[in-house]
Design a protein around this motif. Structure first.
Motif, PDB file in Angstrom:
ATOM      1  N   ALA A 201     -78.149  28.910  10.050  1.00  0.00           N
ATOM      2  CA  ALA A 201     -76.666  28.515  10.023  1.00  0.00           C
ATOM      3  C   ALA A 201     -76.514  28.203  11.526  1.00  0.00           C
ATOM      4  O   ALA A 201     -75.686  27.369  12.097  1.00  0.00           O
ATOM      5  CB  ALA A 201     -75.875  29.805   9.634  1.00  0.00           C
ATOM      6  N   GLY A 202     -77.309  29.042  12.400  1.00  0.00           N
ATOM      7  CA  GLY A 202     -77.076  28.921  13.978  1.00  0.00           C
ATOM      8  C   GLY A 202     -77.696  27.386  14.315  1.00  0.00           C
ATOM      9  O   GLY A 202     -76.956  26.703  15.147  1.00  0.00           O
ATOM     10  N   MET A 203     -78.640  27.050  13.742  1.00  0.00           N
ATOM     11  CA  MET A 203     -79.354  25.489  14.027  1.00  0.00           C
ATOM     12  C   MET A 203     -78.360  24.730  13.405  1.00  0.00           C
ATOM     13  O   MET A 203     -78.115  23.474  14.006  1.00  0.00           O
ATOM     14  CB  MET A 203     -80.532  25.385  13.035  1.00  0.00           C
ATOM     15  N   ALA A 204     -77.687  24.869  12.352  1.00  0.00           N
ATOM     16  CA  ALA A 204     -76.782  23.873  11.766  1.00  0.00           C
ATOM     17  C   ALA A 204     -75.312  23.716  12.724  1.00  0.00           C
ATOM     18  O   ALA A 204     -74.897  22.596  12.964  1.00  0.00           O
ATOM     19  CB  ALA A 204     -76.301  24.253  10.299  1.00  0.00           C
ATOM     20  N   LEU A 205     -74.961  25.075  13.157  1.00  0.00           N
ATOM     21  CA  LEU A 205     -73.827  24.873  14.073  1.00  0.00           C
ATOM     22  C   LEU A 205     -74.203  24.252  15.545  1.00  0.00           C
ATOM     23  O   LEU A 205     -73.495  23.687  16.013  1.00  0.00           O
ATOM     24  CB  LEU A 205     -73.380  26.299  14.284  1.00  0.00           C
ATOM     25  N   ALA A 206     -75.446  24.321  15.776  1.00  0.00           N
ATOM     26  CA  ALA A 206     -75.934  23.726  17.146  1.00  0.00           C
ATOM     27  C   ALA A 206     -75.932  22.316  17.056  1.00  0.00           C
ATOM     28  O   ALA A 206     -76.217  21.768  18.261  1.00  0.00           O
ATOM     29  CB  ALA A 206     -76.921  24.622  17.787  1.00  0.00           C
ATOM     30  N   ALA A 326     -74.471  34.850   1.373  1.00  0.00           N
ATOM     31  CA  ALA A 326     -74.509  35.422   2.658  1.00  0.00           C
ATOM     32  C   ALA A 326     -73.898  34.975   4.365  1.00  0.00           C
ATOM     33  O   ALA A 326     -74.250  35.576   5.058  1.00  0.00           O
ATOM     34  CB  ALA A 326     -76.034  35.163   3.075  1.00  0.00           C
ATOM     35  N   PRO A 327     -72.809  33.942   4.096  1.00  0.00           N
ATOM     36  CA  PRO A 327     -72.554  33.109   2.803  1.00  0.00           C
ATOM     37  C   PRO A 327     -72.571  31.531   2.997  1.00  0.00           C
ATOM     38  O   PRO A 327     -72.443  31.145   2.219  1.00  0.00           O
ATOM     39  CB  PRO A 327     -70.765  33.608   2.929  1.00  0.00           C
ATOM     40  N   ILE A 328     -72.942  31.315   4.366  1.00  0.00           N
ATOM     41  CA  ILE A 328     -72.776  29.696   4.533  1.00  0.00           C
ATOM     42  C   ILE A 328     -74.131  28.744   3.845  1.00  0.00           C
ATOM     43  O   ILE A 328     -75.130  29.026   4.059  1.00  0.00           O
ATOM     44  CB  ILE A 328     -73.061  29.445   6.327  1.00  0.00           C
ATOM     45  N   LEU A 329     -73.540  27.929   3.070  1.00  0.00           N
ATOM     46  CA  LEU A 329     -74.240  27.075   2.364  1.00  0.00           C
ATOM     47  C   LEU A 329     -73.926  25.695   3.056  1.00  0.00           C
ATOM     48  O   LEU A 329     -75.172  24.920   3.153  1.00  0.00           O
ATOM     49  CB  LEU A 329     -73.828  26.783   0.863  1.00  0.00           C
ATOM     50  N   THR A 330     -72.795  25.321   3.565  1.00  0.00           N
ATOM     51  CA  THR A 330     -72.530  23.792   3.984  1.00  0.00           C
ATOM     52  C   THR A 330     -71.451  23.929   5.134  1.00  0.00           C
ATOM     53  O   THR A 330     -70.758  24.901   5.033  1.00  0.00           O
ATOM     54  CB  THR A 330     -71.981  23.028   2.707  1.00  0.00           C
ATOM     55  N   ARG A 356     -71.847  19.411   4.378  1.00  0.00           N
ATOM     56  CA  ARG A 356     -73.306  19.060   3.975  1.00  0.00           C
ATOM     57  C   ARG A 356     -74.375  20.346   4.140  1.00  0.00           C
ATOM     58  O   ARG A 356     -74.016  21.199   4.799  1.00  0.00           O
ATOM     59  CB  ARG A 356     -73.716  17.822   4.965  1.00  0.00           C
ATOM     60  N   ALA A 357     -75.173  20.528   3.076  1.00  0.00           N
ATOM     61  CA  ALA A 357     -76.153  21.537   3.279  1.00  0.00           C
ATOM     62  C   ALA A 357     -76.605  21.781   4.641  1.00  0.00           C
ATOM     63  O   ALA A 357     -77.147  20.694   5.144  1.00  0.00           O
ATOM     64  CB  ALA A 357     -77.182  21.334   2.129  1.00  0.00           C
ATOM     65  N   ILE A 358     -76.676  23.126   5.149  1.00  0.00           N
ATOM     66  CA  ILE A 358     -77.410  23.464   6.292  1.00  0.00           C
ATOM     67  C   ILE A 358     -78.978  23.562   5.889  1.00  0.00           C
ATOM     68  O   ILE A 358     -79.331  23.540   4.761  1.00  0.00           O
ATOM     69  CB  ILE A 358     -76.870  24.988   6.645  1.00  0.00           C
ATOM     70  N   PRO A 359     -79.640  23.616   6.934  1.00  0.00           N
ATOM     71  CA  PRO A 359     -80.980  23.590   6.760  1.00  0.00           C
ATOM     72  C   PRO A 359     -81.604  24.839   5.675  1.00  0.00           C
ATOM     73  O   PRO A 359     -80.981  25.669   5.588  1.00  0.00           O
ATOM     74  CB  PRO A 359     -81.737  24.308   8.131  1.00  0.00           C
ATOM     75  N   LEU A 360     -82.638  24.398   4.810  1.00  0.00           N
ATOM     76  CA  LEU A 360     -83.159  25.087   4.070  1.00  0.00           C
ATOM     77  C   LEU A 360     -82.346  25.195   2.549  1.00  0.00           C
ATOM     78  O   LEU A 360     -82.699  26.115   1.621  1.00  0.00           O
ATOM     79  CB  LEU A 360     -83.749  26.565   4.466  1.00  0.00           C
ATOM     80  N   VAL A 361     -81.500  24.788   2.550  1.00  0.00           N
ATOM     81  CA  VAL A 361     -80.560  25.007   1.289  1.00  0.00           C
ATOM     82  C   VAL A 361     -80.857  23.570   0.283  1.00  0.00           C
ATOM     83  O   VAL A 361     -80.515  22.523   0.943  1.00  0.00           O
ATOM     84  CB  VAL A 361     -78.755  24.991   1.527  1.00  0.00           C
ATOM     85  N   GLU A 362     -80.767  23.968  -0.965  1.00  0.00           N
ATOM     86  CA  GLU A 362     -80.971  23.290  -1.958  1.00  0.00           C
ATOM     87  C   GLU A 362     -79.800  23.288  -2.909  1.00  0.00           C
ATOM     88  O   GLU A 362     -79.326  24.142  -3.307  1.00  0.00           O
ATOM     89  CB  GLU A 362     -82.152  23.132  -2.884  1.00  0.00           C
ATOM     90  N   LEU A 363     -78.878  21.983  -2.862  1.00  0.00           N
ATOM     91  CA  LEU A 363     -77.789  21.883  -3.398  1.00  0.00           C
ATOM     92  C   LEU A 363     -77.822  21.038  -4.538  1.00  0.00           C
ATOM     93  O   LEU A 363     -78.514  19.968  -4.362  1.00  0.00           O
ATOM     94  CB  LEU A 363     -76.324  21.365  -2.601  1.00  0.00           C
ATOM     95  N   VAL A 384     -74.977  24.311  -8.098  1.00  0.00           N
ATOM     96  CA  VAL A 384     -75.629  25.358  -8.162  1.00  0.00           C
ATOM     97  C   VAL A 384     -76.883  25.375  -6.665  1.00  0.00           C
ATOM     98  O   VAL A 384     -76.814  24.249  -6.371  1.00  0.00           O
ATOM     99  CB  VAL A 384     -76.800  25.319  -9.469  1.00  0.00           C
ATOM    100  N   ALA A 385     -77.407  26.466  -6.415  1.00  0.00           N
ATOM    101  CA  ALA A 385     -77.858  26.406  -5.156  1.00  0.00           C
ATOM    102  C   ALA A 385     -79.603  27.258  -5.141  1.00  0.00           C
ATOM    103  O   ALA A 385     -79.672  28.432  -5.830  1.00  0.00           O
ATOM    104  CB  ALA A 385     -77.087  26.872  -3.846  1.00  0.00           C
ATOM    105  N   ARG A 386     -80.062  26.780  -4.141  1.00  0.00           N
ATOM    106  CA  ARG A 386     -81.474  27.658  -3.860  1.00  0.00           C
ATOM    107  C   ARG A 386     -81.598  27.775  -2.473  1.00  0.00           C
ATOM    108  O   ARG A 386     -81.248  26.740  -1.662  1.00  0.00           O
ATOM    109  CB  ARG A 386     -82.532  27.295  -4.360  1.00  0.00           C
ATOM    110  N   ALA A 387     -81.832  28.989  -1.835  1.00  0.00           N
ATOM    111  CA  ALA A 387     -82.325  29.222  -0.316  1.00  0.00           C
ATOM    112  C   ALA A 387     -82.657  30.479  -0.204  1.00  0.00           C
ATOM    113  O   ALA A 387     -82.486  31.374  -0.977  1.00  0.00           O
ATOM    114  CB  ALA A 387     -80.715  29.078   0.610  1.00  0.00           C
ATOM    115  N   PRO A 388     -83.441  30.549   0.810  1.00  0.00           N
ATOM    116  CA  PRO A 388     -84.132  32.057   1.156  1.00  0.00           C
ATOM    117  C   PRO A 388     -83.429  33.233   1.345  1.00  0.00           C
ATOM    118  O   PRO A 388     -84.181  34.202   1.304  1.00  0.00           O
ATOM    119  CB  PRO A 388     -85.121  31.616   2.001  1.00  0.00           C
ATOM    120  N   TRP A 389     -82.227  33.086   1.514  1.00  0.00           N
ATOM    121  CA  TRP A 389     -81.257  34.128   1.851  1.00  0.00           C
ATOM    122  C   TRP A 389     -80.434  34.630   0.570  1.00  0.00           C
ATOM    123  O   TRP A 389     -79.557  35.436   0.891  1.00  0.00           O
ATOM    124  CB  TRP A 389     -80.586  34.019   3.114  1.00  0.00           C
ATOM    125  N   LEU A 390     -80.045  33.826  -0.565  1.00  0.00           N
ATOM    126  CA  LEU A 390     -79.250  34.045  -1.316  1.00  0.00           C
ATOM    127  C   LEU A 390     -79.378  35.232  -1.898  1.00  0.00           C
ATOM    128  O   LEU A 390     -80.716  35.816  -2.316  1.00  0.00           O
ATOM    129  CB  LEU A 390     -79.271  33.004  -2.552  1.00  0.00           C
TER     130      LEU A 390
END
Length: 538
Positions: A201-206, A326-330, A356-363, A384-390
């Motif tokens: 999420a930090g990478m996406a925001l930056a 976790a909660p941010i997906l997009t 749009r999906a942030i890094p590592l999120v599959e939507l 539906v989604a997959r990500a390593p923190w869900l």
């Protein structure tokens, strides 16, 4: 080679090395440096150890948004215990249920909430100790027995606690989501999940070049309760970046504007209703909000509200996620350098989308057979989604956990489309979509259209039974009578249908003016309550 587990303690290395004197502020009462806050994190862990609490114990917190809450975000999981953030908007009976269900052994309790605990203390079988938090005022007389006051509890403890390495899959946090049916469900996260969410999420925001971004020179103030999904994970991101943080305590418009103005706050996040409240207060006090960036979540960002915020110099944009993500997906960040990078209406649609999906999120958008739908902006289905923190499930609730992860993807229960540029557009919740004469009508699309009508302050659309059509939309409107014109509502519906923005079956919408629209404990429109209140509308 020695393993380097992904633990929350690792988030402190960079800020302590690069920005130890940066400030963390509580209201207009407390100013601390990162180094001082980290020392207090050590003292809190030492206090847990001194009182015999062990790794794996659950420590519950009831507080306003504060520097103390930030200390708990870190110290409790870093100690190896589990942080349980109590939703203060729940009923006393629900609070008792969540404390007992989580197995909380220690309660850190702000004095403002003592009356709530007084009514349920006898029911809290697992709480062994209560530590009271006060904002420099005398503690109230109470029947609740508490051992210490928070500041005195920390005062004589070491500020150099030895935080050991342990398994990164250790449970770090648990909190409770209030669904539409049944008891609240416990959602829990490991250290690994929270660190990965922080990084992605930090990478996406930056990432953006100019707008809709968070950077090291920002000043961060949360306007989402810290009990709710780790305040969207933003305090962890802000700490990792070493930026100035401002915690407002109990929300009050005048104080929030004062903090934005005097502390030069540049980045926040909140639900639409709170943004509207702040914009109204800013207009009344002639407060300049230029330079303030706000991520909007919890419910859809209405076009009318976004247009008002942008006109006042607020860089607002939407985000999307769930308690279970976790909660941010997009994030609804523009690809250009400014709103002028594309046509104004297109840019407004983009920042009001789920993003749009942030890094590592599959939507994915899928049909009832889990078949993926094309990203054409037209083909809809469940998100539906997959990500390593869900979240991997719900605490002690295997049936709900299995339903959450059916067919290997986390099911959001939201309906949406993804356009060719990757922007997710949510059209409804599965339980909120309205079926009129066999055709689907999106309540969110109708709400967005009606929000553009002059004088409409709030709008919520629900489905109500109809003998002829099976179901039809009911639009509940909170209006400013001085400028509201009812024929304008019907004209807006006609134009929206002509432009293909909403289904033609939305012409069957009924309209009802109300004084207020029910909200959930975190500020979302509560359509369960609205349906119960208005189901018998003729």
């Amino acid at each position: 080679m020695t393993a380097y587990p992904l633990l929350l303690k690792q988030l402190w290395h960079t800020p302590l090395a690069n920005a130890p004197q940066q400030e963390i502020i509580y209201r207009d009462q407390v100013r601390l440096s990162y180094r001082q806050v980290y020392a207090r994190v050590n003292q809190l862990a030492a206090a847990l150890a001194a009182d015999g609490f062990e790794q794996g114990d659950v420590v519950a917190v009831i507080d306003h948004d504060s520097h103390r809450y930030l200390e708990c975000y870190f110290a409790i999981p870093m100690y190896g215990a589990t942080l349980m953030t109590v939703n203060t908007k729940l009923t006393p009976a629900q609070i008792a249920y969540t404390l007992n269900h989580s197995g909380a052994a220690l309660l850190l309790l702000h004095a403002d909430f003592i009356p709530v605990i007084e009514t349920i203390r006898a029911e809290l079988s697992g709480i062994r100790k209560i530590v009271v938090i006060a904002d420099g005022t005398a503690l109230p007389q109470t029947a609740v027995h508490f051992e210490r006051e928070y500041e005195s509890w920390l005062a004589d403890k070491t500020d150099t606690f030895d935080f050991a390495d342990f398994d990164e899959n250790t449970r770090a946090t648990v909190f409770y989501t209030t669904g539409t049916t049944g008891a609240p469900k416990g959602v829990y996260y490991s250290h690994r999940q929270l660190v990965l969410h922080t990084l992605a999420a930090g990478m996406a925001l930056a990432a953006p070049a100019a707008h809709q971004r968070l950077h090291a020179e920002d000043v961060y103030m949360p306007l989402t309760p810290m009990f709710h999904v780790h305040a969207w994970g933003m305090p962890y991101i802000a700490t990792l970046l070493g930026i100035k943080q401002v915690y407002p305590g109990r929300y009050a418009p005048d104080l929030l504007l004062k903090l934005i103005r005097e502390e030069k706050v540049t980045c926040s996040h909140c639900v639409p209703t709170l943004l509207k409240m702040i914009l109204t207060a800013a207009q009344a006090s002639a407060t300049d909000l230029h330079g303030w960036k706000v991520v909007i979540g919890g419910s859809a960002l209405p076009h009318a509200l976004a247009r008002q915020a942008l006109a006042m110099g607020v860089d607002c944009f939407a985000g999307y996620g769930l308690s279970e993500t976790a909660p941010i997906l997009t994030l609804a960040q523009l690809t250009g350098n400014s709103l002028q990078a594309s046509a104004p209406d297109d840019a407004l649609t983009a920042v009001c989308s789920a993003g749009r999906a942030i890094p590592l999120v599959e939507l994915r958008i899928v049909d009832k057979t889990m078949r993926p739908q094309p990203h054409d902006g037209q083909s809809s289905g469940e998100i539906v989604a997959r990500a390593p923190w869900l979240a991997q499930g719900y605490l002690a609730n295997p049936e709900a956990s299995a339903a959450l992860w059916q067919d290997g993807y986390l099911h959001t229960q939201d309906i949406g489309v993804i356009d060719p540029d990757g922007y997710l557009h949510i059209t409804d919740r599965l339980k909120d979509i309205i079926k009129v004469a066999g055709e689907w009508v999106s309540s969110l699309e109708v709400e967005n259209a009606l929000s553009l009508v002059a004088g409409v302050k709030e709008v919520a659309v629900i489905g109500v039974p109809d003998k002829r059509w099976g179901e039809r939309p009911l639009a509940l409107l909170v209006v400013d009578q001085s400028i509201f014109n009812e024929p304008a509502v019907h004209e807006q519906m006609r134009l929206s249908i002509e432009r293909g923005l909403i289904s033609k079956h939305a012409l069957l919408t009924k309209f009802k003016q109300v004084d207020a629209i029910a909200k959930t404990s975190v500020g979302k429109v509560d359509k369960k309550v609205l349906r119960a209140e208005h189901m018998s509308v003729d």
